[in-house]
Design a protein around this motif. Structure first.
Motif, PDB file in Angstrom:
ATOM      1  N   SER A  72      -1.225   7.101  -2.586  1.00 53.24           N
ATOM      2  CA  SER A  72      -2.543   7.760  -2.837  1.00 53.24           C
ATOM      3  C   SER A  72      -2.461   7.901  -1.222  1.00 53.24           C
ATOM      4  O   SER A  72      -3.320   8.777  -0.674  1.00 53.24           O
ATOM      5  CB  SER A  72      -3.269   7.168  -3.721  1.00 53.24           C
ATOM      6  N   LEU A  73      -3.528   6.336  -1.051  1.00 53.97           N
ATOM      7  CA  LEU A  73      -3.968   6.685  -0.048  1.00 53.97           C
ATOM      8  C   LEU A  73      -3.404   7.376   1.522  1.00 53.97           C
ATOM      9  O   LEU A  73      -4.177   7.007   2.513  1.00 53.97           O
ATOM     10  CB  LEU A  73      -4.236   4.802   0.889  1.00 53.97           C
ATOM     11  N   ARG A  74      -2.393   6.804   1.664  1.00 49.79           N
ATOM     12  CA  ARG A  74      -0.998   7.565   2.976  1.00 49.79           C
ATOM     13  C   ARG A  74      -1.243   8.605   2.677  1.00 49.79           C
ATOM     14  O   ARG A  74      -1.016   9.069   3.754  1.00 49.79           O
ATOM     15  CB  ARG A  74      -0.088   6.463   2.412  1.00 49.79           C
ATOM     16  N   ASN A  75      -1.860   8.898   1.782  1.00 49.34           N
ATOM     17  CA  ASN A  75      -1.508  10.879   1.112  1.00 49.34           C
ATOM     18  C   ASN A  75      -2.361  11.441   1.173  1.00 49.34           C
ATOM     19  O   ASN A  75      -2.972  12.452   0.238  1.00 49.34           O
ATOM     20  CB  ASN A  75      -0.456  11.063   0.039  1.00 49.34           C
ATOM     21  N   GLN A  76      -3.703  11.243   2.159  1.00 49.37           N
ATOM     22  CA  GLN A  76      -5.184  11.722   2.421  1.00 49.37           C
ATOM     23  C   GLN A  76      -5.742  11.440   0.514  1.00 49.37           C
ATOM     24  O   GLN A  76      -7.079  12.555   0.414  1.00 49.37           O
ATOM     25  CB  GLN A  76      -5.561  13.165   2.453  1.00 49.37           C
ATOM     26  N   GLY A  77      -5.355  10.393   0.000  1.00 46.64           N
ATOM     27  CA  GLY A  77      -6.539  10.664  -1.128  1.00 46.64           C
ATOM     28  C   GLY A  77      -5.634  10.783  -2.465  1.00 46.64           C
ATOM     29  O   GLY A  77      -6.292  11.129  -3.442  1.00 46.64           O
ATOM     30  N   ARG A  78      -4.175  11.716  -2.039  1.00 45.35           N
ATOM     31  CA  ARG A  78      -4.642  13.462  -2.981  1.00 45.35           C
ATOM     32  C   ARG A  78      -3.412  11.687  -4.075  1.00 45.35           C
ATOM     33  O   ARG A  78      -3.261  10.795  -3.674  1.00 45.35           O
ATOM     34  CB  ARG A  78      -2.912  13.297  -2.857  1.00 45.35           C
ATOM     35  N   ALA A  79      -3.928  12.238  -5.981  1.00 42.86           N
ATOM     36  CA  ALA A  79      -3.331  11.451  -7.096  1.00 42.86           C
ATOM     37  C   ALA A  79      -1.960  12.119  -7.397  1.00 42.86           C
ATOM     38  O   ALA A  79      -1.625  12.903  -6.278  1.00 42.86           O
ATOM     39  CB  ALA A  79      -4.169  11.087  -8.037  1.00 42.86           C
ATOM     40  N   ASP A  80      -1.071  11.006  -7.838  1.00 39.07           N
ATOM     41  CA  ASP A  80      -0.733  11.696  -8.776  1.00 39.07           C
ATOM     42  C   ASP A  80      -0.245  12.913  -8.952  1.00 39.07           C
ATOM     43  O   ASP A  80       0.581  13.556  -9.410  1.00 39.07           O
ATOM     44  CB  ASP A  80       0.467  10.980  -9.828  1.00 39.07           C
ATOM     45  N   SER A  81      -0.876  13.395 -10.209  1.00 39.89           N
ATOM     46  CA  SER A  81      -1.641  14.639 -10.845  1.00 39.89           C
ATOM     47  C   SER A  81      -2.206  15.303  -9.826  1.00 39.89           C
ATOM     48  O   SER A  81      -3.103  14.277  -9.489  1.00 39.89           O
ATOM     49  CB  SER A  81      -1.720  14.370 -12.451  1.00 39.89           C
ATOM     50  N   GLY A  82      -2.703  16.599 -10.458  1.00 38.47           N
ATOM     51  CA  GLY A  82      -3.835  17.054  -9.337  1.00 38.47           C
ATOM     52  C   GLY A  82      -2.742  17.468  -7.719  1.00 38.47           C
ATOM     53  O   GLY A  82      -1.392  17.631  -7.554  1.00 38.47           O
ATOM     54  N   GLY A  83      -2.987  19.653  -7.538  1.00 33.85           N
ATOM     55  CA  GLY A  83      -2.552  19.553  -6.795  1.00 33.85           C
ATOM     56  C   GLY A  83      -2.696  19.142  -4.984  1.00 33.85           C
ATOM     57  O   GLY A  83      -3.811  18.265  -4.870  1.00 33.85           O
ATOM     58  N   LEU A 101      -4.555  20.619  -2.579  1.00 30.18           N
ATOM     59  CA  LEU A 101      -6.021  20.369  -2.225  1.00 30.18           C
ATOM     60  C   LEU A 101      -7.324  19.190  -2.800  1.00 30.18           C
ATOM     61  O   LEU A 101      -7.934  19.398  -2.674  1.00 30.18           O
ATOM     62  CB  LEU A 101      -6.338  22.096  -2.236  1.00 30.18           C
ATOM     63  N   GLU A 102      -6.604  18.494  -4.017  1.00 36.20           N
ATOM     64  CA  GLU A 102      -7.719  18.093  -5.113  1.00 36.20           C
ATOM     65  C   GLU A 102      -7.316  15.774  -4.005  1.00 36.20           C
ATOM     66  O   GLU A 102      -6.140  15.812  -4.134  1.00 36.20           O
ATOM     67  CB  GLU A 102      -6.901  17.980  -6.361  1.00 36.20           C
ATOM     68  N   HIS A 103      -8.320  15.576  -3.706  1.00 26.86           N
ATOM     69  CA  HIS A 103      -8.129  14.504  -3.409  1.00 26.86           C
ATOM     70  C   HIS A 103      -9.376  13.748  -4.528  1.00 26.86           C
ATOM     71  O   HIS A 103     -10.534  13.829  -4.315  1.00 26.86           O
ATOM     72  CB  HIS A 103      -9.276  14.429  -1.969  1.00 26.86           C
ATOM     73  N   ALA A 104      -8.609  12.420  -4.887  1.00 26.11           N
ATOM     74  CA  ALA A 104      -9.116  12.084  -5.776  1.00 26.11           C
ATOM     75  C   ALA A 104     -10.097  11.037  -5.082  1.00 26.11           C
ATOM     76  O   ALA A 104     -10.619   9.585  -5.901  1.00 26.11           O
ATOM     77  CB  ALA A 104      -7.896  11.110  -7.042  1.00 26.11           C
ATOM     78  N   ARG A 105      -9.464  10.484  -4.008  1.00 23.17           N
ATOM     79  CA  ARG A 105     -10.336   9.184  -3.732  1.00 23.17           C
ATOM     80  C   ARG A 105     -10.497   9.453  -2.020  1.00 23.17           C
ATOM     81  O   ARG A 105      -9.257  10.156  -1.148  1.00 23.17           O
ATOM     82  CB  ARG A 105      -9.492   7.275  -4.100  1.00 23.17           C
TER      83      ARG A 105
END
Ligand code: PLP
Length: 373
Positions: A209-220, A222-226
């Motif tokens: 997630s962190l290496r990928n702009q904080g994106r999570a497994d689920s979510g689109g 343009l959604e950034h969990a962290r």
């Protein structure tokens, strides 16, 4: 000054047609990032180092930075690390607003001295970044013991140590976070690139997630969990890494052979000490061949004379605490880590790579012998 006809460079990657084919395949596929080459590289790398998981990243430095995030390092914290290393092993703490604390090294192995580490622990210490310098495994068990006693996170900077083994098991397979790097002078290259090995599924999830702009497994998309970064490894680099892993054993064997030849050739050359030899618990992966010059040898004269003869060398490694920006920011001064500072003044890297020809090695050693005589 007459320039030498022979030129021997410090390092060289081993790139062959198979590497070209794999990179070309990615170019033709049109999927230059987030395609199948990344996961393929990660899975082969995890197998090669005996890790449960590996997360590919854009550099070793990026991998170390993410490990600081995973360790929860932040402003006011201290991170103990080696002064005798490449700056990234200390900079990763600075990126998170923490203070690097330098513990001195063992004069024989040039790795962190566990007693010095123990003495440097305070109530602010959050993590230890232990470096396997020049591919020689650090004292993992003792350092892990210190971490366990004081509730610290152990991060291994294995950027120079792909293929090394500690107590019979590969570096990267010991469960804690271990970071590898793939710049072109490394055992394996992806151009730029790195990877973090871990035994924890949760750590893998956070790294991905962190290496990928904080994106999570689920979510689109343009959604950034962290709060994250773009530390992804692209597919062209990952494909090169796959080709490199296919011949990793050959590359490592070549490097071992070249190192052994240097050690033989240097036997009897006064004023030069070879790198520390392996023992039952420590098996080096050869990253560079760094000799120690005796007291009284004028290293700058040696460097100049070798350069005149066409032999490249490098002052591996300056002590990090004495770099200008460190002195300025923290007031660090000479005398803080005398063993590291002495090593920094006496060590010298010779030309080294897996396919360095014997006659080039003989020329390097004869040049060194002549300069020292
Ligand atoms: C000990 C050590 N740590 C960290 C790094 C950083 O790796 P990269 O250059 O891929 O960011 C290197 C690379 O030279 C290294 O030798």
């Amino acid at each position: 000054m007459k320039s030498a006809t022979r030129q021997i460079g410090l390092s060289a990657p081993w790139i062959d047609e198979r590497d070209e084919e794999l990179v070309l395949e990615v170019m033709r596929s049109g999927r230059l990032s987030l395609g199948p080459a990344g996961p393929r590289f990660e899975s082969l790398l995890a197998d090669a180092v005996g890790a449960r998981y590996s997360a590919a990243v854009s550099s070793g430095t990026a991998g170390l930075h993410l490990c600081m995030r995973l360790a929860g390092v932040g402003p006011g914290d201290e991170v103990i690390t080696s002064p005798y290393s490449f700056v990234a092993s200390a900079n990763c703490a600075l990126y998170e607003g923490a203070t690097p604390v330098f513990a001195d090294i063992d004069p024989r192995t040039l790795n962190l001295d566990p007693a010095a580490v123990e003495a440097a622990v305070t109530e602010r210490t959050k993590a230890i970044v232990a470096v396997d310098i020049f591919g020689y495994p650090c004292e993992l068990d003792e350092l892990r013991g210190i971490c366990d006693r004081h509730g610290l996170v152990l991060v291994e900077d294995a950027c120079e140590a792909l293929g090394a083994a500690y107590k019979g098991r590969p570096i990267g397979s010991h469960g804690h976070l271990a970071v590898f790097a793939f710049y072109p002078n490394k055992q394996l290259t992806t151009g730029e690139g790195g990877a973090v090995a871990t035994g924890s599924e949760e750590e893998l999830r956070q790294l991905a997630s962190l290496r990928n702009q904080g994106r999570a497994d689920s979510g689109g998309w343009l959604e950034h969990a962290r709060f994250g970064y773009n530390y992804r490894l692209d597919d062209l680099s990952a494909a090169l890494g796959v080709g490199q892993l296919e011949k990793l054993d050959q590359i490592l064997a070549g490097r071992t052979e070249v190192a052994a030849r240097y050690t033989d050739l240097l036997d009897g050359v006064d004023g030069v000490e070879p790198p520390v030899a392996d023992d039952a618990d420590h098996v080096r992966s050869w990253f560079v061949y760094v000799v120690t010059l005796a007291d009284g040898v004028d290293r700058e004269h040696v460097i100049d004379e070798l350069e005149r003869r066409g032999v490249a060398t490098a002052r591996y490694l300056p002590s990090i605490h004495l770099q200008p920006y460190m002195r300025e920011r923290f007031g660090f001064r000479a005398g803080m880590c005398p063993v590291s500072e002495s090593a920094s003044a006496h060590t010298l890297a010779l030309p080294f790579h897996a396919r360095l020809p014997l006659d080039d090695q003989e020329y390097v050693v004869e040049s060194l012998r002549a300069v020292l005589a």
